[in-house]
Write a protein that holds these residues in place. Sequence first.
Motif, PDB file in Angstrom:
ATOM      1  N   UNK A  13       0.868  -1.170   0.000  1.00  0.00           N
ATOM      2  CA  UNK A  13       0.000   0.000   0.000  1.00  0.00           C
ATOM      3  C   UNK A  13       0.905   1.219   0.000  1.00  0.00           C
ATOM      4  N   UNK A  14       0.710   2.086  -0.992  1.00  0.00           N
ATOM      5  CA  UNK A  14       1.542   3.277  -1.165  1.00  0.00           C
ATOM      6  C   UNK A  14       0.705   4.527  -0.966  1.00  0.00           C
ATOM      7  N   UNK A  15       1.343   5.608  -0.466  1.00  0.00           N
ATOM      8  CA  UNK A  15       0.615   6.865  -0.326  1.00  0.00           C
ATOM      9  C   UNK A  15       0.669   7.644  -1.635  1.00  0.00           C
ATOM     10  N   UNK A  16       0.079   8.827  -1.643  1.00  0.00           N
ATOM     11  CA  UNK A  16      -0.018   9.633  -2.857  1.00  0.00           C
ATOM     12  C   UNK A  16       1.362  10.041  -3.397  1.00  0.00           C
ATOM     13  N   UNK A  17       2.394  10.094  -2.525  1.00  0.00           N
ATOM     14  CA  UNK A  17       3.739  10.476  -2.953  1.00  0.00           C
ATOM     15  C   UNK A  17       4.613   9.275  -3.311  1.00  0.00           C
ATOM     16  N   UNK A  18       4.050   8.069  -3.248  1.00  0.00           N
ATOM     17  CA  UNK A  18       4.809   6.878  -3.603  1.00  0.00           C
ATOM     18  C   UNK A  18       5.590   6.266  -2.457  1.00  0.00           C
ATOM     19  N   UNK A  19       5.315   6.706  -1.223  1.00  0.00           N
ATOM     20  CA  UNK A  19       5.974   6.135  -0.055  1.00  0.00           C
ATOM     21  C   UNK A  19       5.182   4.923   0.420  1.00  0.00           C
ATOM     22  N   UNK A  20       5.887   3.876   0.821  1.00  0.00           N
ATOM     23  CA  UNK A  20       5.230   2.652   1.282  1.00  0.00           C
ATOM     24  C   UNK A  20       4.597   2.866   2.651  1.00  0.00           C
ATOM     25  N   UNK A  21       3.314   2.523   2.757  1.00  0.00           N
ATOM     26  CA  UNK A  21       2.588   2.595   4.025  1.00  0.00           C
ATOM     27  C   UNK A  21       2.654   1.257   4.734  1.00  0.00           C
ATOM     28  N   UNK A  22       2.531   0.175   3.979  1.00  0.00           N
ATOM     29  CA  UNK A  22       2.545  -1.157   4.569  1.00  0.00           C
ATOM     30  C   UNK A  22       2.249  -2.192   3.509  1.00  0.00           C
ATOM     31  N   UNK A  23       1.870  -3.383   3.964  1.00  0.00           N
ATOM     32  CA  UNK A  23       1.574  -4.486   3.059  1.00  0.00           C
ATOM     33  C   UNK A  23       0.168  -5.004   3.366  1.00  0.00           C
ATOM     34  N   UNK A  24      -0.563  -5.322   2.307  1.00  0.00           N
ATOM     35  CA  UNK A  24      -1.940  -5.805   2.452  1.00  0.00           C
ATOM     36  C   UNK A  24      -1.894  -7.239   2.957  1.00  0.00           C
ATOM     37  N   UNK A  35      -6.954  -4.859   4.691  1.00  0.00           N
ATOM     38  CA  UNK A  35      -6.292  -4.785   5.992  1.00  0.00           C
ATOM     39  C   UNK A  35      -4.794  -4.711   5.722  1.00  0.00           C
ATOM     40  N   UNK A  36      -4.145  -3.710   6.334  1.00  0.00           N
ATOM     41  CA  UNK A  36      -2.755  -3.407   6.007  1.00  0.00           C
ATOM     42  C   UNK A  36      -1.887  -3.451   7.264  1.00  0.00           C
ATOM     43  N   UNK A  37      -0.796  -4.221   7.193  1.00  0.00           N
ATOM     44  CA  UNK A  37       0.209  -4.261   8.255  1.00  0.00           C
ATOM     45  C   UNK A  37       1.120  -3.059   8.027  1.00  0.00           C
ATOM     46  N   UNK A  38       1.087  -2.056   8.949  1.00  0.00           N
ATOM     47  CA  UNK A  38       1.825  -0.821   8.695  1.00  0.00           C
ATOM     48  C   UNK A  38       3.339  -0.945   8.747  1.00  0.00           C
ATOM     49  N   UNK A  75      -1.136  -1.078  -4.259  1.00  0.00           N
ATOM     50  CA  UNK A  75      -2.373  -0.299  -4.190  1.00  0.00           C
ATOM     51  C   UNK A  75      -1.940   1.103  -3.808  1.00  0.00           C
ATOM     52  N   UNK A  76      -2.501   2.109  -4.447  1.00  0.00           N
ATOM     53  CA  UNK A  76      -2.101   3.481  -4.144  1.00  0.00           C
ATOM     54  C   UNK A  76      -3.332   4.277  -3.723  1.00  0.00           C
ATOM     55  N   UNK A  77      -3.190   4.959  -2.579  1.00  0.00           N
ATOM     56  CA  UNK A  77      -4.277   5.800  -2.088  1.00  0.00           C
ATOM     57  C   UNK A  77      -4.154   7.199  -2.685  1.00  0.00           C
TER      58      UNK A  77
END
Length: 81
Positions: A13-24, A35-38, A75-77
């Motif tokens: 899971x990536x944020x709008x700037x392409x930084x990794x938030x976590x894994x689904x 559900x995402x492990x941060x 996935x990108x938010x």
Amino acid sequence: MSVLSTEDEGKFLMDAQGEQIGIVTEVDPEAQVAYVEPEPDLTEAWIQGLGFGDADEDDIEVSGDAIETITDTELRVAVDL
């Protein structure tokens, strides 16, 4: 809004700037929630990548409405969570 499926488990899971938030870790296709492990460690990331993991109590819920795009690996938010 993107349509989530169990095929999205193990993607990043990536944020709008392409930084990794976590894994689904898990997707509920009926509720359209991922559900995402941060902060997955290497073992968790490997298990999730193979599709063998499950969501747990520290995972964050991300609605399909928040997902802007889905690719083969991520996935990108649209906005920062």
